[in-house]
Design an enzyme around this catalytic site. Sequence first.
Site, mmCIF file in Angstrom:
data_model
loop_
_atom_site.group_PDB
_atom_site.id
_atom_site.type_symbol
_atom_site.label_atom_id
_atom_site.label_comp_id
_atom_site.label_asym_id
_atom_site.label_seq_id
_atom_site.Cartn_x
_atom_site.Cartn_y
_atom_site.Cartn_z
ATOM 1 N N ASP A 1 -44.936 -5.318 -33.206
ATOM 2 C CA ASP A 1 -43.517 -5.295 -32.845
ATOM 3 C C ASP A 1 -43.232 -4.426 -31.632
ATOM 4 O O ASP A 1 -43.865 -3.393 -31.417
ATOM 5 C CB ASP A 1 -42.686 -4.807 -34.040
ATOM 6 N N GLU B 1 -36.104 -14.711 -41.601
ATOM 7 C CA GLU B 1 -37.319 -13.897 -41.730
ATOM 8 C C GLU B 1 -36.844 -12.504 -42.123
ATOM 9 O O GLU B 1 -36.049 -11.890 -41.399
ATOM 10 C CB GLU B 1 -38.056 -13.800 -40.394
#
Length: 258
Positions: free
Chosen positions: A57, A46
């Site tokens: 995040d 990724e």
Amino acid sequence: MKLSLIGEIFSRKKPLICYFMAGYPSLEKSYETAKALIQSGADILEVGVPFSDPVADGPTIQVAHEKAVKDGITPINVFQLTESLKKEFPEIPLILMTYYNPIYVMGEQDFCKLAKEKGADGFIVPDLPPDEAENFKRTANSFGLETIFLLAPTSHEKRIKLIGEMSDSFIYYVSLTGITGERDTLPWEELENKVRQIKKITGKKVAVGFGVSKKEHTQKLSQISDGVIVGSAVVKLQGKADIEGIKNLVKQLKEGME
């Protein structure tokens, strides 16, 4: 129908999927990180596309976003990186993990076209809800690019069905509510029940991420799911340019899956 590169990997094994941030702590160092991940056993990468407001995040990956953005890393730089990686490792699928804004700014058509030309195999766009993603999915698929959507522990059956329809080779199941980041332990019983439910409803492969950081995690998750995703544990070492640490981490995580 011919399997995609991502689908082909899932048909053969339970892959270890590793996230890294493009351009962090520099473009060169991030390329070294990617190489170390692949050479140590990562099956799919990724590729994080730096963005100024990475809401999904946790602190470790937020720092990486901020540093890369501050250093002027753009999607074009990320595409240069994926192009180089695909030339050196054509057998490794590259999934761009990007927020929607960079796609919107460039335009869905142009972004997907360039992504395909530069070696990408698919997208994860954490802030693009599946109910608003039909046009993007159509565009991405028209270039042979996959779309993969995140599914949270709180998702109800209708949502699970929708994400099953919108995700191509696999569904990314988020093991915990909240943001990304390493955890000491995971809610194993709940995880097993939820993954079983998702597979039954959708018929899709399910890879589990968020909180994964050690061999014991991959050991248990590989018995429950079809693939394991690790991010923050890699990015923490990436920030220190600790290539040996990255290699050791991936080897340990991989051992847990064998």
